[in-house]
Design an enzyme around this catalytic site. Structure first.
Site, PDB file in Angstrom:
ATOM      1  N   ASP A 102      33.089  59.930 -47.437  1.00  0.00           N
ATOM      2  CA  ASP A 102      33.822  60.165 -48.688  1.00  0.00           C
ATOM      3  C   ASP A 102      33.508  61.587 -49.118  1.00  0.00           C
ATOM      4  O   ASP A 102      32.830  62.325 -48.408  1.00  0.00           O
ATOM      5  CB  ASP A 102      33.394  59.166 -49.785  1.00  0.00           C
ATOM      6  CG  ASP A 102      34.491  58.985 -50.842  1.00  0.00           C
ATOM      7  OD1 ASP A 102      34.954  59.997 -51.388  1.00  0.00           O
ATOM      8  OD2 ASP A 102      34.900  57.830 -51.113  1.00  0.00           O
ATOM      9  N   TRP A 140      53.698  83.190 -68.082  1.00  0.00           N
ATOM     10  CA  TRP A 140      52.473  82.488 -67.671  1.00  0.00           C
ATOM     11  C   TRP A 140      51.289  83.438 -67.671  1.00  0.00           C
ATOM     12  O   TRP A 140      50.148  83.014 -67.699  1.00  0.00           O
ATOM     13  CB  TRP A 140      52.646  81.837 -66.304  1.00  0.00           C
ATOM     14  CG  TRP A 140      52.425  82.738 -65.130  1.00  0.00           C
ATOM     15  CD1 TRP A 140      53.289  83.675 -64.660  1.00  0.00           C
ATOM     16  CD2 TRP A 140      51.266  82.799 -64.292  1.00  0.00           C
ATOM     17  NE1 TRP A 140      52.742  84.305 -63.576  1.00  0.00           N
ATOM     18  CE2 TRP A 140      51.494  83.796 -63.327  1.00  0.00           C
ATOM     19  CE3 TRP A 140      50.053  82.109 -64.249  1.00  0.00           C
ATOM     20  CZ2 TRP A 140      50.573  84.125 -62.341  1.00  0.00           C
ATOM     21  CZ3 TRP A 140      49.128  82.450 -63.264  1.00  0.00           C
ATOM     22  CH2 TRP A 140      49.392  83.446 -62.320  1.00  0.00           C
ATOM     23  N   SER A 167      38.609  71.037 -64.348  1.00  0.00           N
ATOM     24  CA  SER A 167      38.997  70.184 -63.233  1.00  0.00           C
ATOM     25  C   SER A 167      38.900  70.940 -61.908  1.00  0.00           C
ATOM     26  O   SER A 167      38.362  70.434 -60.928  1.00  0.00           O
ATOM     27  CB  SER A 167      40.412  69.675 -63.463  1.00  0.00           C
ATOM     28  OG  SER A 167      40.962  69.190 -62.276  1.00  0.00           O
ATOM     29  N   SER A 168      39.410  72.175 -61.885  1.00  0.00           N
ATOM     30  CA  SER A 168      39.397  72.947 -60.638  1.00  0.00           C
ATOM     31  C   SER A 168      37.986  73.268 -60.197  1.00  0.00           C
ATOM     32  O   SER A 168      37.660  73.211 -59.011  1.00  0.00           O
ATOM     33  CB  SER A 168      40.147  74.265 -60.806  1.00  0.00           C
ATOM     34  OG  SER A 168      41.485  74.021 -61.014  1.00  0.00           O
ATOM     35  N   HIS A 251      44.756  87.516 -59.058  1.00  0.00           N
ATOM     36  CA  HIS A 251      45.019  87.802 -57.657  1.00  0.00           C
ATOM     37  C   HIS A 251      44.305  86.854 -56.713  1.00  0.00           C
ATOM     38  O   HIS A 251      44.939  86.289 -55.834  1.00  0.00           O
ATOM     39  CB  HIS A 251      44.866  89.273 -57.278  1.00  0.00           C
ATOM     40  CG  HIS A 251      45.680  89.503 -56.050  1.00  0.00           C
ATOM     41  ND1 HIS A 251      47.049  89.639 -56.088  1.00  0.00           N
ATOM     42  CD2 HIS A 251      45.369  89.433 -54.743  1.00  0.00           C
ATOM     43  CE1 HIS A 251      47.519  89.687 -54.855  1.00  0.00           C
ATOM     44  NE2 HIS A 251      46.520  89.572 -54.014  1.00  0.00           N
ATOM     45  N   SER A 266      48.082  75.836 -39.773  1.00  0.00           N
ATOM     46  CA  SER A 266      47.244  75.989 -38.573  1.00  0.00           C
ATOM     47  C   SER A 266      46.896  74.648 -37.945  1.00  0.00           C
ATOM     48  O   SER A 266      46.441  74.602 -36.802  1.00  0.00           O
ATOM     49  CB  SER A 266      45.951  76.728 -38.916  1.00  0.00           C
ATOM     50  OG  SER A 266      46.250  77.965 -39.504  1.00  0.00           O
ATOM     51  N   THR A 326      46.457  89.442 -42.844  1.00  0.00           N
ATOM     52  CA  THR A 326      47.603  88.547 -42.942  1.00  0.00           C
ATOM     53  C   THR A 326      48.442  88.646 -41.672  1.00  0.00           C
ATOM     54  O   THR A 326      48.908  87.630 -41.139  1.00  0.00           O
ATOM     55  CB  THR A 326      48.458  88.885 -44.176  1.00  0.00           C
ATOM     56  OG1 THR A 326      47.581  89.040 -45.292  1.00  0.00           O
ATOM     57  CG2 THR A 326      49.448  87.793 -44.483  1.00  0.00           C
ATOM     58  N   LYS A 329      46.957  86.689 -38.858  1.00  0.00           N
ATOM     59  CA  LYS A 329      47.260  85.253 -38.922  1.00  0.00           C
ATOM     60  C   LYS A 329      48.647  84.965 -38.345  1.00  0.00           C
ATOM     61  O   LYS A 329      48.822  84.038 -37.555  1.00  0.00           O
ATOM     62  CB  LYS A 329      47.172  84.745 -40.372  1.00  0.00           C
ATOM     63  CG  LYS A 329      45.797  84.925 -40.969  1.00  0.00           C
ATOM     64  CD  LYS A 329      45.550  84.013 -42.144  1.00  0.00           C
ATOM     65  CE  LYS A 329      45.239  82.641 -41.679  1.00  0.00           C
ATOM     66  NZ  LYS A 329      43.836  82.247 -41.808  1.00  0.00           N
TER      67      LYS A 329
END
Lengths: 523, 377
Positions: A102, A140, A167-168, A251, A266, A326, A329
C-alpha cells in the site's frame, strides 16, 4: 498472515468504504473520479468562454462573468483535474509497480484526498455569490493589485488554495515515503518504472513549491484585510514581488503537471512497440534536469514587466536550455518506437499523439523563450495555444492514454476498442481545430483574456469555438466508455497487453483488494 | 437571476448554432486569415519579425526531420506487417549527439536574439518623451516637453458591443483622442499605472511593456511610416480589459507641431469655460457624454452591472450633492471606483454629476456648477 487477511478483508461497504478507506486502490479511484467530474465542470466553463468568443460583441455573459470563467476554468483544470488525476494514478500504480502492499502513510492518504472535495466546494461556491463580486476574476495567476479589488470570492479562493496545497504536500510526502521505503527487494532506484521515477521527482517539486504558493496567497490575504502592503507600492511594497513568488511556484508547477505525463507515456510506448524503453538512464537524468532547471526560469513569464537587461538574458538562456533535456526525452520515445513491432490500441494512439502534439507545444515554448519575440507573443493567444498544447495534448492526453492503458487492470474488463478509437480521433481533431488557429490569432495580435475582439479575429475564433465544442462533447464518450467498462466488457487477462512489462501485470485483473502483502522478488 | 440567465444561455446557444450554420454556408472565401505578425513599421518590429521567421523556420525543420522518423516508423515498424521488434535499448553515443546538437542550435538562436534585445532596451538619446499611464479602463498620455496631456478612451459605441447596430471597421480598436507622434524620431515612453497593472502594446511597433502602479518602466520606438496604428491593453486589468485600445497617429514633424499647439489652445478654452456659469441643458448634454465612462460599471441606464452598484435611486446619487461630488473626485479605495478628480475637468465632473442626479431615473433637480467642483478639490 491468515488473520491479517481476515481482518483486512472485513472492510466497510457503501459510503463508509469510501469515506474511511485507507486502501491505495480505493483512494486512487476517488482521486480519478474527482478529476473526471471536475474535468466536465472546468470543460463547461471553457465552453462558456468559447461560446462567448464565437462572434465579436457580447452575446452570452458580461465581461465580469467572462473573467470569472477564465479564472475558474484554469484553477479547476490545473488543481482539480490534472493534479488529482496524477495523484490517482500514483495511488493505484506506485504500490503495484514497486511491489508494495500500500502507500506508506495510508491514513494520511485518506485525509489528503478528502480535503479536496471540500476545497472545490468552497472554490465553486463563489460562483453563487454574484452579488458580492462572484468568483475570483483576476486570472488564475491572481496578480495584485487586481486581486486586491476582488470580492469575497477571492478570499474563498485563497482558503481553498491553502487546502489544495496541504493536500498536495501530504500526497507528495506519501509518494516519497512510499518510493524510498517500500520497494520490493531487488527493486533498486534505477530499476523503477519510469512512471515511478517521474512521480518521485514531481513529489519533490511539490514539496518545494506548494508552500511558496501558500505564502504568496497568504500575503494577498493580509494585504486585502490586515493592512499589510507587500504588493502595494503606496505602502512600500511591490506588485512585482507577487509575480516573482508566484512564478517561482508556477514554473515548477507546470512541470508538476507534465512530468507524471512523461512517466505514463514512457510506460505505454514500450508496451505497444514491444521493445524496451530506449535510454532509460538518460530519461531519468533528463527528468531530473528539467526539474532542476524549473527553479531558475520563473521570470520568463515576466519578460515584459521591465526586468533589467541582464535578468532578461539570464532567464532567456536558462529557459532555452530546458529544450535540451526535453528534446532528449522526445528522441528517446521515438527511438523506442523505431524498429519496434507496433500496434495502435487507444493508449498507444494517445501516447503517439502526445509525443507529436506536446512537441509542438514544446517548440512554441522555445519560441516564447526568445525575449525579443516574446515581447510580441506575451499575453496573446499564442501563449494560450502554447500552454494548451502542453497541458491538453500533453497532460490530458497522457491521462486519457494512461486511463485506457490501466483501466483493464483496474476493472478487470477490457474497454470497447472501437469506441476508444472514436474517442481518440474526435478528441485529437477537436483539439487541433480548437487550439491550432489560436497560434495565428496570437501572432496577428489578439490579446488573451478578452471577452470581445476586433473583427479581423473573427474567423479563427469561430474555428476555435467549433473545435472546442467537438473536443468537449467527445469527452462524454469517454465517460460512457469508463462506466461501460466498469459494468461490463470482456474479461481482461492478467497480462492485458502482450508487450506489457512490470510488476502490476503479474497481478490478476482486477487485482485483489490487497496486493503484494508478501513482497515479490525483483531480479 | 436563475431563469433569466438560463433563457439567456439557451437563446445564445440557439444563436450559436444558427451562427455556425450561417458561417459554414457563407463560405470561407470572405474570411480574413492573418497567419503572421502585422506589418512592422519600426526598425525593431522589423528585426523581431525577421527573428521570429528565422526561429520558426529552424523549429519547423527540426520538427519535420524528427517526426519523419516517427511517421516512417509508424508506417513500417508495425506488428500487422509482421515486423519483428529489435532488442536494442541503449546507446550513449546517440544520447550525447542529441544533447550536443540541439545545444549548438540553441546557441545559434541565442546570438541574434541577444543582439536584438540589447537594441530594444537602449532608450538613450531619445528625441521626445511621452508618459503613458494606465487607468481602469483608459490610457492617459502626457507630453512633459510640450505641456500636453489627455485621456484616451474607447470610442466604439456601446450599441455595437451589445449587437444593436452593425459593427464598424475598427470595432474596439478606436479611441476618442489618439496619441500623436512624429515619424522618424526616437520616442521614449515612460509607462506606469494608476490602479492595477496594464500593458501598452502596439504590435506594429514591436513595443509591449507592463504599466505597474508605483513603478515607471521605459521603452522606445521610432516609427518610419506615417499612418494610424492600433493596439490593445495586454495585461488583464479587470472587467473592461478588452475595452481599452491604443491608437497612435504617426505624422510629420510639422503636423505634430500643429497638433501640439491645437492641444494647448483647447486647454486654455477649457479653463475659460470652467469659470462660466453653465445652464442645466448644457450640463446634461455634456454629462451624458462623460457618463459613457461610468456606464461600463454602473450600466447604460444606471442599473448597475454585477457587483457594481446601481445609480438609479442610489444613496449617493440622490443624497447630498457634496457627498456625490466627493466620491466622484476621490473614488472609493480598494474598489474599482477610482478617483476621477485627476482624470476629469471641473466641467466634466459638474456635468456628469448633474446628469446622474437628473437622469437614469433620478430627478433631484440639482444643478452642479464647475466652481462647486473646484471648491471641493
Amino acid at each position: 498472515m491468515a488473520t491479517a487477511t481476515a481482518h483486512h478483508g472485513a472492510h466497510p461497504t457503501g459510503i463508509s468504504r469510501w469515506l474511511f478507506t485507507t486502501n491505495h486502490k480505493d483512494i486512487g479511484t476517488l482521486y480519478l473520479w474527482l478529476a473526471l467530474i471536475l474535468f466536465f465542470v472546468g470543460g463547461a466553463m471553457a465552453l462558456v468562454i468559447r461560446a462567448e468568443l464565437f462572434e465579436p460583441g457580447m452575446q452570452i455573459v458580461d465581461p465580469h462573468f467572462f473573467n470569472q470563467m477564465t479564472t475558474m476554468h484554469a484553477l479547476i483544470m490545473v488543481f482539480g483535474v490534472v493534479m488529482p488525476a496524477f495523484v490517482g494514478f500514483a495511488n493505484w500504480q506506485i504500490p503495484m509497480m514497486i511491489g508494495a502492499p500500500d502507500m506508506a502513510l495510508p491514513r494520511m492518504n485518506n485525509w489528503s484526498f478528502w480535503i479536496l472535495p471540500f476545497a472545490f466546494v468552497l472554490l465553486s461556491s463563489t460562483l453563487f455569490m454574484q452579488d458580492q463580486g462572484g468568483a475570483p476574476s483576476a486570472g488564475w495567476t491572481l496578480y495584485p493589485p487586481l486581486t486586491i479589488q476582488g470580492g469575497i470570492g477571492t478570499d474563498f479562493a485563497i482558503l481553498s488554495i491553502h487546502m489544495l496545497g496541504i493536500s498536495s504536500v501530504l500526497g507528495a510526502i506519501n509518494v516519497i515515503a512510499t518510493i524510498l521505503n517500500m520497494r520490493a527487494p531487488g527493486m533498486t532506484l534505477m530499476k523503477m518504472p519510469l512512471f515511478v521515477w517521474t512521480w518521485l521527482i514531481t513529489a519533490f517539486l511539490l514539496l518545494a513549491v506548494m508552500p511558496v504558493f501558500a505564502g504568496a496567497v497568504t500575503m494577498l490575504l493580509t494585504d486585502r484585510h490586515f493592512g499589510t502592503s507587500f504588493f502595494d507600492a503606496a505602502g512600500g511594497g511591490d506588485p512585482l514581488l507577487f509575480q516573482h513568488i508566484f512564478w517561482f511556484f508556477g514554473h515548477p508547477e507546470v512541470y508538476i503537471l507534465i512530468l507524471p505525463a512523461f512517466g505514463i507515456v514512457s510506460q505505454i510506448i514500450p508496451t505497444f512497440a514491444r521493445k524496451p524503453l530506449f535510454g532509460y538512464n538518460s530519461m531519468v537524468y533528463a527528468t531530473a534536469s528539467i526539474a532542476f532547471l524549473s527553479f531558475v526560469v520563473w521570470a520568463h513569464h515576466m519578460f515584459t514587466v521591465g526586468l533589467p537587461l541582464a535578468g532578461e538574458l539570464f532567464f532567456m538562456y536558462a529557459t532555452m536550455l530546458i529544450a535540451v533535456p526535453t528534446g532528449v526525452k522526445v528522441f528517446n520515445w521515438i527511438t523506442t518506437m523505431w524498429r519496434g513491432s507496433m500496434t495502435f490500441e487507444t493508449p498507444m494512439l494517445f501516447a503517439v499523439a502526445f509525443v507529436f502534439l506536446f512537441t509542438i507545444g514544446g517548440l512554441s515554448g522555445l519560441m516564447l523563450a526568445i525575449v525579443p519575440a516574446d515581447f510580441q507573443y506575451h499575453d496573446t493567444y499564442f501563449v494560450v495555444a502554447h500552454f494548451h498544447y502542453v497541458l491538453v495534448s500533453g497532460a490530458i492526453f497522457a491521462i486519457l492514454g494512461g486511463a485506457y492503458y490501466w483501466l483493464p487492470k483496474w476493472t478487470g474488463h477490457m474497454y470497447n476498442e472501437t469506441l476508444g478509437k472514436w474517442h481518440f480521433w474526435l478528441t485529437v481533431i477537436g483539439f487541433n481545430i480548437a487550439f491550432f488557429p489560436q497560434h495565428f490569432l496570437g501572432l496577428a495580435g489578439m490579446p488573451r483574456r478578452i471577452p470581445d475582439y476586433a473583427l479581423q479575429f473573427t474567423e479563427f475564433n469561430q474555428w476555435s469555438t467549433v473545435g472546442a465544442f467537438l473536443l468537449g462533447f467527445a469527452q462524454l464518450l469517454f465517460l460512457y466508455l469508463v462506466v461501460q467498462t466498469i459494468r461490463s466488457g470482456k474479461k481482461a487477462s492478467t497480462q492485458v497487453w502482450d508487450g506489457a512489462k512490470g510488476l502490476e501485470w503479474t497481478l490478476p485483473s482486477p487485482p485483489p483488494y490487497h496486493t503484494f502483502a508478501t513482497a515479490p522478488k525483483v531480479k | 437571476m436563475g431563469i433569466t440567465r438560463i433563457k439567456h444561455v439557451t437563446g445564445a446557444i440557439t444563436r450559436l448554432f444558427l451562427g455556425i450554420s450561417l458561417w459554414s454556408v457563407s463560405g470561407l472565401a470572405l474570411a480574413a486569415y492573418e497567419l503572421n505578425f502585422q506589418k512592422p513599421v519600426t526598425p525593431i518590429a522589423e528585426e523581431i519579425l525577421d527573428l521570429h521567421n528565422l526561429i520558426i523556420i529552424i523549429v519547423l525543420i527540426i520538427f519535420v526531420i524528427v517526426f519523419s522518423f516517427m511517421f516512417y516508423s509508424i508506417v513500417v515498424h508495425r506488428k500487422s506487417r509482421g515486423y519483428k521488434p529489435a532488442k536494442f535499448h541503449d546507446n550513449n553515443t546517440l544520447e550525447i549527439v542529441w544533447t550536443i546538437i540541439p545545444f549548438l542550435i540553441l546557441v545559434g538562436m541565442a546570438i541574434p536574439s541577444t543582439a536584438t534585445l540589447i537594441k530594444m532596451e537602449d532608450t538613450s538619446e531619445s528625441e521626445l518623451t511621452v508618459k503613458i499611464t494606465g487607468y481602469q479602463w483608459k490610457w492617459r498620455y502626457d507630453y512633459p516637453d510640450h505641456d500636453v496631456s489627455f485621456f484616451s478612451t474607447l470610442s466604439t459605441p456601446r450599441d455595437q458591443i451589445e449587437n444593436k447596430t452593425a459593427k464598424g471597421e475598427n470595432y474596439l480598436l478606436e479611441v476618442d483622442n489618439p496619441v500623436v507622434l512624429p515619424v522618424g524620431k526616437k520616442v521614449r515612453f515612460l509607462i506606469t499605472a494608476n490602479d492595477v497593472i496594464h500593458a501598452w502594446w502596439v504590435p506594429q511597433f514591436g513595443v509591449k511593456k507592463d504599466a505597474i502602479p508605483g513603478f515607471i518602466n521605459e521603452m522606445w520606438t521610432r516609427i518610419d511610416e506615417p499612418g494610424t496604428y492600433r493596439g490593445q491593453c495586454a495585461e488583464l486589468c479587470g472587467k473592461d480589459h478588452g475595452y481599452m485600445p491604443i491608437v497612435v497617429e504617426a505624422v510629420s514633424q510639422q503636423e505634430f507641431d500643429k497638433w501640439v499647439s491645437l492641444q494647448r489652445n483647447k486647454a486654455v478654452a477649457a479653463q475659460a469655460s470652467a469659470a462660466q456659469k453653465w445652464s442645466k441643458a448644457k450640463l446634461m448634454a455634456r454629462g451624458k457624454q462623460v457618463y459613457g465612462q461610468c456606464a461600463a460599471c454602473h450600466g447604460a441606464n444606471g442599473e448597475g452591472v454585477g457587483p457594481f452598484p446601481k445609480l438609479t435611486g442610489g444613496k449617493i446619487t440622490t443624497g447630498p450633492v457634496a457627498d456625490h461630488l466627493k466620491i466622484v473626485i476621490q473614488g472609493k479605495p480598494g474598489t474599482a471606483m477610482q478617483a476621477f478628480g485627476p482624470q476629469l475637468s471641473d466641467v466634466d465632473i459638474a456635468a456628469v454629476v448633474t446628469y446622474e442626479r437628473n437622469a437614469l431615473g433620478n430627478n433631484t433637480g440639482d444643478v452642479v456648477q464647475p466652481s462647486q467642483v473646484k471648491a471641493l478639490r
